[in-house]
Design a protein around this motif. Structure first.
Motif, mmCIF file in Angstrom:
data_model
loop_
_atom_site.group_PDB
_atom_site.id
_atom_site.type_symbol
_atom_site.label_atom_id
_atom_site.label_comp_id
_atom_site.label_asym_id
_atom_site.label_seq_id
_atom_site.Cartn_x
_atom_site.Cartn_y
_atom_site.Cartn_z
ATOM 1 N N TYR A 195 0.998 -1.153 -0.074
ATOM 2 C CA TYR A 195 -0.041 -0.057 -0.155
ATOM 3 C C TYR A 195 0.846 1.297 0.020
ATOM 4 C CZ TYR A 195 -4.053 -2.938 1.483
ATOM 5 O OH TYR A 195 -4.991 -3.769 1.540
ATOM 6 N N GLY A 255 -3.795 -6.981 11.599
ATOM 7 C CA GLY A 255 -2.558 -6.451 10.803
ATOM 8 C C GLY A 255 -1.817 -7.415 9.997
ATOM 9 N N ALA A 256 -2.100 -8.561 10.098
ATOM 10 C CA ALA A 256 -1.284 -9.630 9.453
ATOM 11 C C ALA A 256 -1.477 -9.760 8.047
ATOM 12 C CB ALA A 256 -1.677 -10.878 10.054
ATOM 13 N N GLY A 257 -2.436 -9.082 7.680
ATOM 14 C CA GLY A 257 -2.505 -9.372 5.881
ATOM 15 C C GLY A 257 -3.686 -10.071 5.570
ATOM 16 N N LYS A 258 -4.688 -10.425 6.611
ATOM 17 C CA LYS A 258 -5.957 -11.117 6.279
ATOM 18 C C LYS A 258 -6.934 -10.599 5.321
ATOM 19 C CE LYS A 258 -7.033 -11.749 10.416
ATOM 20 N NZ LYS A 258 -5.864 -10.862 11.210
ATOM 21 N N THR A 259 -7.325 -9.552 5.873
ATOM 22 C CA THR A 259 -8.233 -8.742 5.010
ATOM 23 C C THR A 259 -7.847 -8.275 3.437
ATOM 24 O OG1 THR A 259 -9.362 -7.887 6.807
ATOM 25 C CG2 THR A 259 -9.448 -6.461 4.758
ATOM 26 N N THR A 260 -6.778 -8.000 3.536
ATOM 27 C CA THR A 260 -5.821 -7.619 1.983
ATOM 28 C C THR A 260 -5.740 -8.676 1.325
ATOM 29 O OG1 THR A 260 -4.226 -6.088 3.345
ATOM 30 C CG2 THR A 260 -3.484 -6.827 1.074
HETATM 31 N N1 LIG Z 1 -5.860 0.854 2.660
HETATM 32 C C1 LIG Z 1 -4.655 0.761 3.168
HETATM 33 N N2 LIG Z 1 -3.605 1.633 2.850
HETATM 34 C C2 LIG Z 1 -2.484 1.497 3.662
HETATM 35 N N3 LIG Z 1 -2.302 0.518 4.599
HETATM 36 C C3 LIG Z 1 -3.265 -0.399 4.702
HETATM 37 C C4 LIG Z 1 -4.576 -0.492 3.793
HETATM 38 N N4 LIG Z 1 -5.017 -1.636 4.453
HETATM 39 C C5 LIG Z 1 -4.539 -2.276 5.175
HETATM 40 N N5 LIG Z 1 -3.144 -1.553 5.353
HETATM 41 C C6 LIG Z 1 -2.147 -2.213 6.197
HETATM 42 O O1 LIG Z 1 -1.747 -3.439 5.824
HETATM 43 C C7 LIG Z 1 -1.323 -4.307 6.911
HETATM 44 C C8 LIG Z 1 -2.637 -5.548 6.755
HETATM 45 O O2 LIG Z 1 -3.758 -5.207 7.067
HETATM 46 P P1 LIG Z 1 -4.838 -6.193 6.774
HETATM 47 O O3 LIG Z 1 -4.846 -6.803 5.908
HETATM 48 O O4 LIG Z 1 -6.222 -5.367 7.035
HETATM 49 O O5 LIG Z 1 -4.791 -7.299 8.109
HETATM 50 P P2 LIG Z 1 -5.643 -7.938 9.113
HETATM 51 O O6 LIG Z 1 -7.061 -8.399 8.191
HETATM 52 O O7 LIG Z 1 -4.899 -9.376 9.160
HETATM 53 O O8 LIG Z 1 -5.933 -7.409 10.495
HETATM 54 C C9 LIG Z 1 -1.759 -3.566 7.864
HETATM 55 O O9 LIG Z 1 -0.327 -3.031 8.280
HETATM 56 C C10 LIG Z 1 -2.577 -2.519 7.638
HETATM 57 O O10 LIG Z 1 -2.497 -1.215 8.358
#
Ligand SMILES: Nc1ncnc2c1ncn2[C@@H]1O[C@H](COP(=O)(O)OP(=O)(O)O)[C@@H](O)[C@H]1O
Ligand SMILES: [Mg+2]
Length: 317
Positions: free
Chosen positions: A9, A41-46
């Motif tokens: 990101y 913050g692990a990257g699951k949602t991403t």
């Molecule tokens: N739209 C975004 N812009 C910048 N950083 C992001 C964005 N979405 C997530 N992140 C960062 O990417 C990392 C992984 O986030 P995320 O996939 O939401 O983790 P999880 O779902 O496992 O909690 C985190 O460090 C988060 O802060």
């Protein structure tokens, strides 16, 4: 199937880069429940948003049900519950589900039948006529689950489906997930709470810091590491100094309870030699058992116990 997915990101303000995914690969088999476990913050949602083609990966590829992403054909066969479902809150649940059904091109009669069935299935029958804006977090989660099932998907992708639910609600979601698997569907769900995953998933991947740390069935994951060998001996009739000598021989820790001495040897100790010596001293060995790492131990080891979200992983926050 996900191969070497990366996502960086770029935050325009501070011109900072966040490497959210650093080479994520895994494969989900048809018909299994796959738990995607990792701290906040692990990257699951991403990962999940990439699988839903809501964001583009920086690198790597993914396939769903045999289609390389992005794929409309795949999307039609997938049901998706986002992490923070946002629905037009002036709708009722039947309206929400009808809308979801229309987006999938489902005919009116089937939409009605499925919506009625799903509303009952997720326990929202009594809230049929309420606007979503009056819904609690738990009710919203149920509405989101029903919405994810409207297209009778082959693959169900759920981002933190148990979040915001009380223990009974969590159990109901676990039961629903199992039921979907038993109907032949594939379920991929994420969670930051170990117990929600270990009790229901056929296979688990532990993700931390944008990488898969380990992957396997819950029993494979825990059976691979012996952390100690626990020995119980009867020491009745043995003089105290003999027992003290046994204990002093080490290595390991011991505890005496009445006529029994419990000894915990490190996994790499020479257990045979230790037992022979104890036997020669007059102790009677009652049991010798290896102790395996628990899934929680493994989990904490992989996410790093210094990780500030360790508490969250255990469901304490
Ligand atoms: N739209 C975004 N812009 C910048 N950083 C992001 C964005 N979405 C997530 N992140 C960062 O990417 C990392 C992984 O986030 P995320 O996939 O939401 O983790 P999880 O779902 O496992 O909690 C985190 O460090 C988060 O802060
Ligand atoms: Mg998330």
């Amino acid at each position: 199937m996900v191969t070497d997915l990366t996502k960086t990101y770029r935050t325009p303000f501070r011109r900072r880069k966040v490497e959210a995914l650093r080479g994520v690969s895994f494969r989900v088999a048809r018909g299994e429940i796959f738990g995607f476990l990792g701290p906040n913050g692990a990257g699951k949602t991403t990962t999940i948003r990439t699988l839903m083609s809501l964001i583009k990966p920086t690198g790597g590829t993914a396939q769903i049900l045999g289609h390389v992403l992005p794929s409309r054909a795949a999307r039609m066969r997938v049901g998706f519950l986002p992490e923070q479902p946002y629905f037009y809150d002036y709708l009722t649940v039947p309206e929400l589900l009808d809308l979801a059904g229309r987006l999938f091109g489902i005919d009116r009669a089937t939409r009605k039948k499925r919506a009625d069935f799903l509303i009952d299935r997720v326990g929202l029958g009594r809230a049929r006529n309420q606007n979503l804006k009056k819904f609690s977090k738990g009710m919203m989660q149920r509405a989101g689950l029903a919405q994810a099932l409207m297209n009778d998907p082959d693959l169900v992708v759920l981002d933190e489906p148990m979040s915001g639910l009380d223990p009974i609600g969590r159990k109901e979601v676990r039961d629903l997930i199992t039921e979907l698997r038993d109907q032949g569907k594939t379920v991929f769900f994420s969670s930051h709470i170990l117990t929600d995953v270990e009790s229901v998933a056929d296979r688990v991947a532990i993700v931390a810091r944008g990488q898969i740390q380990t992957e396997g069935t819950p029993s494979e994951l825990v059976a691979t590491t012996t952390i100690s060998v626990d020995i119980t001996m009867r020491v009745a009739g043995l003089a105290d100094d003999k027992v003290a000598a046994l204990v002093a021989r080490g290595p390991g820790k011991s505890r005496r309870v009445a006529d029994e001495l419990h000894v915990v040897l490190p996994a790499d100790a020479d257990v045979d030699a230790w037992l022979a010596a104890a036997h020669a001293d007059g102790a009677k060995v009652v049991s010798v058992s290896p102790r395996h790492e628990s899934l929680e131990d493994l989990f904490l080891r992989h996410i790093g116990s210094a990780d500030s979200s360790a508490a969250a992983m255990e469901g304490r926050v």
